[in-house]
Write an enzyme that holds these catalytic residues in place. Sequence first.
Site, PDB file in Angstrom:
ATOM      1  N   TYR A  20     -13.509  10.239  -5.790  1.00  0.00           N
ATOM      2  CA  TYR A  20     -13.155  11.502  -4.995  1.00  0.00           C
ATOM      3  C   TYR A  20     -13.155  12.880  -4.959  1.00  0.00           C
ATOM      4  CZ  TYR A  20     -12.502   7.275  -1.875  1.00  0.00           C
ATOM      5  OH  TYR A  20     -13.242   6.152  -1.098  1.00  0.00           O
ATOM      6  N   TYR A 148      -6.950  -1.306   4.352  1.00  0.00           N
ATOM      7  CA  TYR A 148      -8.341  -0.176   3.309  1.00  0.00           C
ATOM      8  C   TYR A 148      -8.879  -1.986   2.292  1.00  0.00           C
ATOM      9  CZ  TYR A 148     -10.460   1.574  -1.357  1.00  0.00           C
ATOM     10  OH  TYR A 148     -11.270   1.944  -1.878  1.00  0.00           O
ATOM     11  N   ASP A 245      -6.735 -10.038   2.457  1.00  0.00           N
ATOM     12  CA  ASP A 245      -7.292  -9.680   1.538  1.00  0.00           C
ATOM     13  C   ASP A 245      -5.713  -9.333  -0.216  1.00  0.00           C
ATOM     14  OD1 ASP A 245      -7.908  -7.391  -0.689  1.00  0.00           O
ATOM     15  OD2 ASP A 245      -8.890  -6.275   0.125  1.00  0.00           O
ATOM     16  N   LYS A 274      -7.205  -6.662  -8.718  1.00  0.00           N
ATOM     17  CA  LYS A 274      -5.891  -6.241  -9.962  1.00  0.00           C
ATOM     18  C   LYS A 274      -5.652  -6.365 -10.954  1.00  0.00           C
ATOM     19  CE  LYS A 274      -6.054  -2.183  -5.968  1.00  0.00           C
ATOM     20  NZ  LYS A 274      -6.525  -0.524  -6.707  1.00  0.00           N
TER      21      LYS A 274
HETATM   22  N1  PLP Z   1      -8.665  -4.618  -1.168  1.00  0.00           N
HETATM   23  C1  PLP Z   1      -7.331  -3.596  -1.722  1.00  0.00           C
HETATM   24  C2  PLP Z   1      -6.512  -4.470  -0.604  1.00  0.00           C
HETATM   25  C3  PLP Z   1      -7.173  -2.712  -2.442  1.00  0.00           C
HETATM   26  O1  PLP Z   1      -6.099  -2.020  -2.370  1.00  0.00           O
HETATM   27  C4  PLP Z   1      -8.561  -2.324  -2.891  1.00  0.00           C
HETATM   28  C5  PLP Z   1      -8.341  -0.980  -4.094  1.00  0.00           C
HETATM   29  O2  PLP Z   1      -7.495   0.182  -4.198  1.00  0.00           O
HETATM   30  C6  PLP Z   1      -9.776  -2.441  -3.318  1.00  0.00           C
HETATM   31  C7  PLP Z   1      -9.564  -3.674  -2.021  1.00  0.00           C
HETATM   32  C8  PLP Z   1     -10.974  -2.398  -3.637  1.00  0.00           C
HETATM   33  O3  PLP Z   1     -10.658  -3.008  -5.287  1.00  0.00           O
HETATM   34  P1  PLP Z   1     -11.281  -1.677  -6.183  1.00  0.00           P
HETATM   35  O4  PLP Z   1     -10.975  -0.766  -6.593  1.00  0.00           O
HETATM   36  O5  PLP Z   1     -11.263  -3.125  -7.272  1.00  0.00           O
HETATM   37  O6  PLP Z   1     -12.906  -2.204  -6.067  1.00  0.00           O
END
Ligand code: PLP
Length: 424
Positions: A20, A148, A245, A274
Amino acid sequence: MSRAERDLLALDRAHVWHPYGPMPGRSDPYLVQSAAGVRLRLADGRELVDGMSSWWAAVHGYRHPVLDAALAEQAGRMSHVMFGGLTHEPAVTLAARLVELTPPGLEHVFLCDSGSVGVEVAIKMALQAQRALGRPGRRRLATWRGGYHGDTFHPMSVCDPVGGMHALWTGVLPAQIFAGPPPARFDPDYADSLVTMIERHADELAAVIVEPVVQGAGGMRFHHPEYLRVLRDATAAHGVFLIFDEIATGFGRTGRFFAAEHAGVSPDIMCLGKALTGGYLTLAATLCTPEVAEAISAGEGGGLAHGPTFMGNPLACAVANASLGLLGDGGWAHRVREIENRLTDGLEPLRTAPGVADVRVLGAIGVVQLDHPVDLPRATAAAVARGVWLRPFRDLIYTMPPYVTDDADMARITAGIAAAVAAG
Ligand code: PLP
């Protein structure tokens, strides 16, 4: 700072995008030379306790001997091989372990390269399965505000649409369906609004996607697990898939191995990333039920329409297996509980500090929300001066430390947060 370090930073500003950030860069990032345990060593010799676990991933800290050995051993055997028509032990072992560890019902695993791609795959699974089930009109997604799910296009469409990181893309992204942000306490009216949303839009909905219990980069908010049960019942009643997620919450961060366990609920599709590799390498996994997989496999094309070059990378899978081995002794649960206690002790007193709107702690997550936007350079510098690495955003100063952080370093982190609050 040495001449060589100054030259590196000048090249960084001139050529290297940061998340960003503008180009050329307008401020110098901190230059990291190495990392070990919970410490980042800067090029100028300063050592910082990493309160961020490298964006919530490095749960075992850095240079862990078991993870280093797994990586070196796998590199000595095979660093990568295409996954089309070929397979290998690290990927098969990992998939089988994930099926065992995740909530009941999830049996099939797609290994891809990043969290955002893992969410893309989850959405693709839902849309493809609905189409194969004879419901091609079900192409939209529903979620709640404050979420997110990543930076690629479909995940962006289910991020918080107002004031979120992707407000810039309003009008370009697919239009999805949003409920209000989930409250921390159980509110039956809010639960009813979720059910109504699903009932009203069932004919056009492929799936509901949410982060269970903790919304991360959308605002570090916690919600009552009962909402997950409400979503499970309402989606099942209307043939809508439920996607969890767990990219941020998975592998112990909230005090349970997966956040879904707070509610005792199994989704149809689940995304992991992660901490999957202990933060060593980029890897994500999207799991689904036989119902989803069978629908896709019986449909047009006869399979899931996705296949990235670095799918199932053996180095990443081998480190993920080693990381799961470390978590397998269960010691993480005790450590996360201790970290939760240290965060409560250290952050609760800030509740009455000037400019603080809220303090919240869950598992190895500690958040101080201000009543104004954080002054990022000042807050970061104040924490760094206390020997702590933090990366605040919006009005939030928070930590998600490695699970191996001891009590003395936890005290350092909470002191760093207090300094950032005072400065920011
Ligand atoms: N989903 C969630 C809940 C996340 O916290 C993140 C990243 O912070 C993502 C998806 C996206 O993952 P990446 O940054 O490995 O693309």
